[in-house]
Write a protein that holds these residues in place. Structure first.
Motif, short mmCIF file in Angstrom:
data_model
loop_
_atom_site.label_atom_id
_atom_site.label_comp_id
_atom_site.label_asym_id
_atom_site.label_seq_id
_atom_site.Cartn_x
_atom_site.Cartn_y
_atom_site.Cartn_z
N ALA A 85 0.85 -1.19 0.00
CA ALA A 85 0.00 0.00 0.00
C ALA A 85 0.89 1.23 0.00
O ALA A 85 2.02 1.20 0.49
CB ALA A 85 -0.91 0.00 1.22
N GLY A 86 0.38 2.31 -0.58
CA GLY A 86 1.10 3.57 -0.56
C GLY A 86 0.81 4.30 0.74
O GLY A 86 -0.30 4.21 1.27
N MET A 87 1.81 4.99 1.28
CA MET A 87 1.59 5.79 2.47
C MET A 87 2.10 7.21 2.22
O MET A 87 3.23 7.39 1.76
CB MET A 87 2.31 5.17 3.66
N PHE A 88 1.25 8.18 2.52
CA PHE A 88 1.60 9.57 2.26
C PHE A 88 1.20 10.43 3.45
O PHE A 88 0.18 10.18 4.08
CB PHE A 88 0.84 10.08 1.02
N PRO A 89 2.01 11.46 3.76
CA PRO A 89 1.56 12.41 4.78
C PRO A 89 0.43 13.26 4.18
O PRO A 89 0.50 13.62 3.00
CB PRO A 89 2.80 13.26 5.05
N VAL A 90 -0.60 13.54 4.96
CA VAL A 90 -1.68 14.38 4.45
C VAL A 90 -1.13 15.75 4.09
O VAL A 90 -1.48 16.34 3.08
CB VAL A 90 -2.82 14.51 5.50
N ASP A 91 -0.21 16.21 4.94
CA ASP A 91 0.41 17.51 4.70
C ASP A 91 1.88 17.28 4.40
O ASP A 91 2.60 16.70 5.22
CB ASP A 91 0.23 18.36 5.97
N GLN A 92 2.35 17.71 3.22
CA GLN A 92 3.74 17.43 2.83
C GLN A 92 4.77 17.99 3.81
O GLN A 92 5.89 17.50 3.89
CB GLN A 92 4.01 17.95 1.41
N SER A 107 5.91 8.45 -5.17
CA SER A 107 5.35 9.78 -5.20
C SER A 107 4.13 9.77 -6.09
O SER A 107 3.97 8.91 -6.95
CB SER A 107 6.37 10.79 -5.69
N SER A 108 3.27 10.72 -5.84
CA SER A 108 2.01 10.76 -6.55
C SER A 108 1.68 12.22 -6.82
O SER A 108 1.98 13.09 -6.00
CB SER A 108 0.94 10.10 -5.68
N ALA A 109 1.08 12.46 -7.99
CA ALA A 109 0.78 13.84 -8.36
C ALA A 109 -0.13 14.49 -7.33
O ALA A 109 0.08 15.64 -6.92
CB ALA A 109 0.13 13.87 -9.73
N ALA A 110 -1.11 13.75 -6.86
CA ALA A 110 -2.07 14.35 -5.94
C ALA A 110 -1.61 14.30 -4.49
O ALA A 110 -1.88 15.20 -3.71
CB ALA A 110 -3.41 13.65 -6.07
N LEU A 111 -0.89 13.25 -4.14
CA LEU A 111 -0.56 13.06 -2.72
C LEU A 111 0.85 13.50 -2.37
O LEU A 111 1.22 13.57 -1.21
CB LEU A 111 -0.76 11.60 -2.34
N GLY A 112 1.68 13.78 -3.38
CA GLY A 112 3.03 14.22 -3.11
C GLY A 112 3.98 13.07 -2.85
O GLY A 112 3.77 11.96 -3.33
N ALA A 113 5.04 13.34 -2.07
CA ALA A 113 6.05 12.33 -1.81
C ALA A 113 5.59 11.42 -0.68
O ALA A 113 5.01 11.87 0.30
CB ALA A 113 7.38 12.99 -1.45
N GLY A 114 5.88 10.13 -0.84
CA GLY A 114 5.50 9.16 0.19
C GLY A 114 6.26 7.87 0.00
O GLY A 114 7.36 7.89 -0.55
N TRP A 115 5.68 6.77 0.43
CA TRP A 115 6.35 5.49 0.36
C TRP A 115 5.40 4.40 -0.11
O TRP A 115 4.19 4.48 0.08
CB TRP A 115 6.90 5.08 1.73
N ALA A 124 -10.15 14.92 -4.04
CA ALA A 124 -10.24 16.31 -3.61
C ALA A 124 -9.08 17.11 -4.17
O ALA A 124 -9.25 18.21 -4.69
CB ALA A 124 -10.26 16.38 -2.09
N LYS A 125 -7.86 16.51 -4.07
CA LYS A 125 -6.70 17.24 -4.54
C LYS A 125 -6.69 17.36 -6.06
O LYS A 125 -6.24 18.35 -6.61
CB LYS A 125 -5.41 16.58 -4.03
N SER A 126 -7.19 16.32 -6.71
CA SER A 126 -7.23 16.37 -8.18
C SER A 126 -8.19 17.45 -8.65
O SER A 126 -7.91 18.18 -9.59
CB SER A 126 -7.67 15.03 -8.76
#
Ligand code: GDP
Ligand code: MG
Length: 605
Positions: free
Chosen positions: A297-304, A330-338, A585-587
Motif C-alpha cells: 500500500a502507498g503511504m503519504f503524509p496528508v500535509d507534505q 510519489s504521486s501527483a495528488a498526494l506528493g512524496a510518500g512510500w 479532492a486534490k485532483s
C-alpha cells in the motif's frame, strides 16, 4: 551445565485460546514473575499486543524448574499466533524441540490450530496437546480430544486438561515438558554455530539478537561472523531472557539467549541467519529465507510539511520490523510518500497502529492495498530493460499493457476454514464469489467442518475475513498459506474524474469481475467525494471502454460535508476510502481539472 537438562519449547495456539495466559502461569510457577492478581501477560511486551490481545513479536523466557531433584532450564519461546506471522512462527520453532499445542476446550480446533500443528509437525517437533479453559461452563474437553485424535493422529490420552486462568494442572505441563520433550540436539565438538531466530532494536546498544546455540559457545569479546552477509562483529554482551535480559558469562550449546554485537539495524541481523566464529566457519543452518511481503500500500503524509517527521517515524519502526519493505513513492495528488510491503493485512494494521504510537500525530493516508502480481513479458526490448522476463508489479499504475505481456500471474493462497456446519451453504457461496476452488472437505466432528479452498490472494485482501466472521456469527475461523502463482486474465482499470484518469486510483482486476469492481469503486467514490458546487462524473474504464459511471451529488442536494483529513484512527477500509477521497479532492482542486469541470458542466447544459 549439561544439555540433558535443557528443554527448548514453544506454545502454539489459535488466537485467544490462552497461549499468553499459559505462558504467564509458567513464568509464575517457576518464580520468574510474582503471582499476579490480574492477567498481565508479560510476554506481550508491545503496547499494540496488549491492546489487541495478540502476540506480534516473539519473546523468549528462560525458566528454571526442579523435577525429581534435578534443576532443568526450560526455554520458552513465545510465537505469534496470527497467520500473517507464520514465518516468525516457523523460525521460532526451528529453535525448539517441542511445542505445547493449546486448544480451547469450548471452541475446539480452529484454523490456526491446524496451520500451527502442521508447522510443528513438519519441523519434526514433539507435540504436547493441551486442552485449556476446562473451567468454562461449556467446556467439552472430550469432544476436543476426539478432534485432536482424528485430525492430528495424537491419542486422546496424551492431552493435558488445564485451566491456564485458574492455574489448574499447569504444574503437570511443566513436568510433561521435562518428561516428553527431548533435550536439544547439539553438535559435539563443533565451534560456535548459532541460529539467529529473532531480533529487536535498542537505541543504545543496537540490535539485540535472539539466538539458539546448536554447537560451541559464545562469550563477550568473541569475533563472530554472519554466514549470510559475511560481516564480522565483536560480541559486547550475551545473556538469557527471563524475560528481562540477564547478562551471562557465556552461552553454551543447547542454550537460548540474546547476543549484542554492534549490529546497526535489523537488516544486518537477518532472521534465520547462522552465526559462527571468525576463521571457524560452519555449515550454515538450512531454511534461511527473507520475509516476503504479500500486501502493498502507498503511504503519504496528508500535509507534505510532515514528510520528514513521518520519515523518521517510519525509520524507527522498520528498525524493529525487518519484514516491512519500504521504497520511495510519489504521486501527483498526494506528493512524496512510500510504498510499503507487509506480510498480510493484520501486519499492515499493526504497523499503522505502531506508527500512531510513535507519538506521530500528523495524519497519514494509506492507499487501497494491492497484491504482488507478476507479468511474463513478451517484448524483447522490455526484457532487456528489466533484465528479466518475469516482473513483479507492486504498484498498479505500473501494470504493463497486454501487448507486451505473454501472460499475467496472480498470487494464490490455500485457505483453511473451520466452522459449525450450520453455515456451510453461506460459506460456500461466499467462497464462490471470491473465485475460490474447493480442494477438500472434512467433518472434524459431528457438527464441524474443515474446508480447504484455493483463493487468489487478491480476493481475500479486502473484507473476506470480516464477511466470513459475520455470516457465521463469529464461529468460522480462517487461516492461509502461500500457494504460489497461477495465470490470470487481469486487466488494468482506470478511474476517470470528468474524463481524466487519476493515477492513484488505478486498479488491477480480474476480467470476470472488472464490471463489479468498477461499479463498486465508482459508487464508493461518489459517496466519498466531498460535495462540490458542481457535479463530477466518476467513471471506470478498461482501455478506452467505459464500464461504469456515477455522478457525484451536487452540494445543494445535501448540506452534509465529509471531511477527508485521513484520520488514521479509522478502520482500514475507511482509511483507504479516505485516501481515494483525498486524491479526488486534490485532483479537482488543480486548475487543469477545474477547467475540465467547466467543460463538463457546459456539455451537460
Ligand atoms: P492468546 O491469544 O492465545 O495469547 O490468548 P490469551 O492468553 O490472551 O487468552 C485469551 C482470553 O482467554 C483471555 O481473556 C484470557 O483471560 C482467557 N483465558 C485464557 N485461559 C483461560 C482459562 O483457562 N479459562 C478461562 N475461562 N479463560 C481463559
Ligand atoms: Mg497472546
Amino acid at each position: 551445565y549439561d544439555v540433558e537438562y535443557i528443554r527448548n519449547f514453544s506454545i502454539i495456539a489459535h488466537v485467544d485460546h490462552g497461549k499468553s495466559t499459559l505462558a504467564d502461569r509458567l513464568l509464575e510457577i517457576t518464580g520468574c514473575i510474582p503471582k499476579a492478581a490480574s492477567n498481565k501477560q508479560v510476554l506481550d511486551k508491545l503496547q499494540v499486543e496488549r491492546e489487541r490481545g495478540i502476540t506480534v513479536k516473539a519473546q523468549t523466557a528462560s525458566l528454571f524448574y526442579t523435577y525429581e531433584a534435578k534443576k532443568y532450564l526450560l526455554n520458552l519461546i513465545d510465537t505469534p499466533g496470527h497467520v500473517d506471522f507464520s514465518y516468525e512462527v516457523s523460525r521460532s520453532l526451528s529453535a525448539c524441540q517441542g511445542v505445547l499445542l493449546v486448544v480451547d476446550a469450548n471452541e475446539g480446533i480452529q484454523a490456526q490450530t491446524v496451520a500451527n500443528f502442521f508447522l510443528a509437525f513438519e519441523a519434526q517437533l514433539s507435540i504436547i496437546p493441551i486442552i485449556n479453559k476446562i473451567d468454562l461452563k461449556n467446556a467439552d474437553p472430550e469432544r476436543v480430544e476426539k478432534q485432536i485424535e482424528k485430525m492430528f493422529d495424537i491419542p486422546a490420552s496424551d492431552c493435558i486438561r488445564i485451566s491456564a486462568k485458574l492455574g489448574t494442572n499447569v504444574e503437570t505441563v511443566l513436568q510433561e515438558v521435562v518428561r516428553r520433550l527431548p533435550p536439544p540436539k547439539i553438535e559435539k565438538g563443533s565451534p560456535l554455530k548459532a541460529l539467529l531466530f529473532d531480533s529487536t532494536f535498542d537505541h543504545y546498544r543496537g540490535v539485540v539478537a535472539s539466538i539458539a546455540l546448536c554447537g560451541g559457545d559464545v562469550c563477550k569479546g568473541n569475533k563472530i561472523v554472519s554466514a549470510h552477509s559475511g560481516k564480522c562483529y565483536e560480541v559486547n554482551e550475551v545473556g538469557i531472557l527471563t524475560p528481562e535480559e540477564v547478562p551471562a558469562e557465556k552461552l553454551y550449546a543447547g542454550q537460548v539467549g540474546y547476543l549484542i554485537a554492534g549490529m546497526k539495524d535489523v537488516q544486518e541481523a537477518q532472521i534465520g541467519d547462522t552465526l559462527h566464529l571468525l576463521k571457524q566457519p560452519v555449515e550454515p543452518l538450512p531454511g534461511f529465507k527473507p520475509a516476503k511481503p504479500m500486501v502493498f500500500a502507498g503511504m503519504f503524509p496528508v500535509d507534505q510539511s510532515e514528510y520528514s517527521n513521518l520519515k523518521s517515524a517510519l525509520e524507527k519502526l522498520t528498525l524493529n520490523d525487518s519484514s516491512v519493505s519500504v521504497s520511495r513513492d510519489s504521486s501527483a495528488a498526494l506528493g512524496a510518500g512510500w510504498r510499503l510491503g507487509f506480510l498480510g493485512l493484520l501486519h499492515m494494521e499493526v504497523f499503522n497502529q505502531r506508527l500512531e504510537q510513535e507519538e506521530y500525530n500528523a495524519s497519514v493516508i494509506m492507499t487501497s492495498p494491492t497484491v504482488p502480481y507478476k507479468a511474463v513479458l513478451s517484448s524483447p526490448k522490455l526484457i532487456k530493460e528489466y533484465g528479466e522476463s518475469e516482473i513483479t508489479i507492486v504498484n498498479p499504475s505500473a501494470f504493463p499493457d497486454k501487448s507486451v505481456v505473454k501472460e499475467y500471474l496472480e498470487p494464490m493462497i490455500l485457505g483453511t476454514i473451520i466452522s459449525p456446519d450450520d453455515y456451510l451453504g453461506k460459506i460456500m457461496s461466499l467462497c464462490q464469489t471470491r473465485r475460490a476452488e474447493q480442494k477438500s472437505f472434512l467433518y472434524i466432528d459431528e457438527h464441524r467442518i474443515m474446508m480447504k479452498y484455493l483463493f487468489p490472494l487478491n480476493e481475500i485482501v479486502v473484507d473476506f475475513y470480516d464477511n466470513l466472521k459475520s455470516l457465521s456469527s463469529g464461529y468460522a475461523s480462517f487461516d492461509y498459506e502461500d500457494a504460489g502463482y497461477l495465470p490470470a486474465d487481469l486487466v488494468k482499470m482506470d478511474i476517470l474524474l470528468n474524463g481524466r484518469p487519476v493515477e492513484e486510483l488505478v486498479t488491477i482486476a480480474h476480467r470476470e469481475k472488472a464490471y463489479e469492481v468498477g461499479k463498486a469503486i465508482c459508487e464508493r467514490l461518489r459517496d466519498a467525494i466531498p460535495r462540490q458546487l458542481f457535479e463530477i462524473a466518476v467513471q471506470a474504464s478498461i482501455g478506452s471502454k467505459i464500464i461504469a459511471r456515477e455522478t457525484t451529488f451536487h452540494a445543494s442536494q445535501n448540506l452534509m460535508h465529509r471531511r477527508c483529513d485521513g484520520d488514521n484512527k479509522e478502520t482500514f477500509d475507511s482509511s483507504h476510502l479516505t485516501a481515494a477521497a483525498t486524491v479526488v479532492a486534490k485532483s479537482i482542486d488543480t486548475p487543469a481539472i477545474l477547467s475540465d469541470n467547466t467543460q463538463f458542466l457546459s456539455e451537460n447544459g
